[in-house]
Enzyme design. Structure first.
Site, PDB file in Angstrom:
ATOM      1  N   ALA A 122       0.824  -1.213   0.000  1.00  0.00           N
ATOM      2  CA  ALA A 122       0.000   0.000   0.000  1.00  0.00           C
ATOM      3  C   ALA A 122       0.855   1.259   0.000  1.00  0.00           C
ATOM      4  CB  ALA A 122      -0.897  -0.005   1.239  1.00  0.00           C
ATOM      5  N   LYS A 152      -6.119  -2.159   0.074  1.00  0.00           N
ATOM      6  CA  LYS A 152      -6.440  -3.436   0.732  1.00  0.00           C
ATOM      7  C   LYS A 152      -7.535  -3.140   1.762  1.00  0.00           C
ATOM      8  CE  LYS A 152      -1.527  -4.645   0.526  1.00  0.00           C
ATOM      9  NZ  LYS A 152      -0.282  -4.822   1.298  1.00  0.00           N
TER      10      LYS A 152
HETATM   11  P1  B16 Z   1       2.887   5.377   2.708  1.00  0.00           P
HETATM   12  P2  B16 Z   1       2.333  -2.246   3.403  1.00  0.00           P
HETATM   13  C1  B16 Z   1       1.545   0.141   4.327  1.00  0.00           C
HETATM   14  O1  B16 Z   1       2.551  -0.684   3.803  1.00  0.00           O
HETATM   15  C2  B16 Z   1       1.737   0.325   5.824  1.00  0.00           C
HETATM   16  O2  B16 Z   1       1.528  -0.892   6.505  1.00  0.00           O
HETATM   17  C3  B16 Z   1       0.751   1.347   6.343  1.00  0.00           C
HETATM   18  O3  B16 Z   1       0.956   1.552   7.723  1.00  0.00           O
HETATM   19  C4  B16 Z   1       0.947   2.659   5.558  1.00  0.00           C
HETATM   20  O4  B16 Z   1       0.004   3.638   5.984  1.00  0.00           O
HETATM   21  C5  B16 Z   1       0.769   2.377   4.066  1.00  0.00           C
HETATM   22  O5  B16 Z   1       1.698   1.392   3.660  1.00  0.00           O
HETATM   23  C6  B16 Z   1       0.979   3.622   3.218  1.00  0.00           C
HETATM   24  O6  B16 Z   1       2.308   4.008   3.300  1.00  0.00           O
HETATM   25  O7  B16 Z   1       2.453   6.504   3.596  1.00  0.00           O
HETATM   26  O8  B16 Z   1       4.370   5.134   2.695  1.00  0.00           O
HETATM   27  O9  B16 Z   1       2.330   5.532   1.299  1.00  0.00           O
HETATM   28  O10 B16 Z   1       2.193  -2.986   4.703  1.00  0.00           O
HETATM   29  O11 B16 Z   1       1.123  -2.344   2.498  1.00  0.00           O
HETATM   30  O12 B16 Z   1       3.624  -2.560   2.684  1.00  0.00           O
END
Ligand code: B16
Ligand code: MG
Length: 219
Positions: A122, A152
């Site tokens: 994400a 997701k």
């Molecule tokens: P960003 P993943 C997610 O990564 C994180 O678990 C979540 O805590 C975060 O808000 C999200 O990515 C967005 O991240 O601010 O860097 O765009 O677990 O899907 O790899």
């Protein structure tokens, strides 16, 4: 079922990033806490758990809801941008090899056994993190928060990753640390291995404490 068996049976392995390959959850927590502090909201690890796998915008909306704050859209953008700046300051400190236990061994095993390797995250900062930690070149496809329109538990991120590597969803296995991610994988008709030390996740096909546990198995 045994996690290694599931992986050996698959044609492609799709990794979540935060909490599976790298420990950036703590950086997200620190940055959100700093933001919440601005409007006197005591953001704790309990709330942080619920933000795992959730997009930046959706995370901010949840925090504002918990804090009973109603603010205009433009201000929200500024808040999300501040949080990301603080988060990236922490990411910049990451070094090559700053990955969770077992990551490099598993990636090497997948390469040796001819699996397709994809990222389904994400995060909009995924590429930067893969580069900083030195694992970008392992990936045949990277699908991150910039490439999807639905978060997701919607299966979009994993379906796109499967399409990029040219593998049918049923032949893909997803490695995830968040309930939203497990639901997304199941909605995509993929198998899922939960990476879950706290034993709080449900509905997976197999569970490991960390990636290092997978290759130990002789099933
Ligand atoms: P960003 P993943 C997610 O990564 C994180 O678990 C979540 O805590 C975060 O808000 C999200 O990515 C967005 O991240 O601010 O860097 O765009 O677990 O899907 O790899
Ligand atoms: Mg995650």
């Amino acid at each position: 079922m045994d996690a290694k068996k599931i992986i050996d049976e698959a044609t492609a392995v799709i990794f979540d990033l935060d909490g599976v390959l790298v420990d950036t959850a703590v950086f997200h927590y620190q940055a959100w806490k700093r933001l919440a502090h601005q409007f006197d909201f005591d953001f704790t690890e309990v709330e942080n758990e619920q933000l795992k796998g959730v997009s930046r915008t959706d995370s901010l909306n949840l925090i504002l809801k918990w804090a009973n704050k109603d603010i205009p859209a433009q201000e929200k953008e500024q808040l999300a941008s501040s949080k990301n700046t603080w988060y990236l300051e922490l990411v910049e400190e990451m070094k090559e090899g700053d990955v969770l236990p077992g990551t490099i061994e598993l990636l090497n095993y997948l390469k040796e056994t001819g699996k397709k390797i994809a990222l389904g995250s994400a995060s909009k900062n995924a590429v930067r993190i893969l580069e900083k930690t030195g694992i970008r070149d392992y990936f045949d496809a990277i699908v991150d928060g910039n490439a999807v329109s639905r978060s997701k538990p919607d299966p979009e991120v994993f379906l796109k990753a499967a399409a990029f590597v040219g593998v049918e969803p049923v032949a893909c296995v997803v490695l995830e640390d968040a309930q939203a991610g497990i639901e997304a994988a199941k909605a995509a008709n993929m198998r899922v291995v939960a990476v879950d030390k706290s034993r709080t996740l449900t509905d997976y096909d197999s569970r490991v404490e960390d990636l290092g546990e997978i290759l130990i198995s002789e099933y």
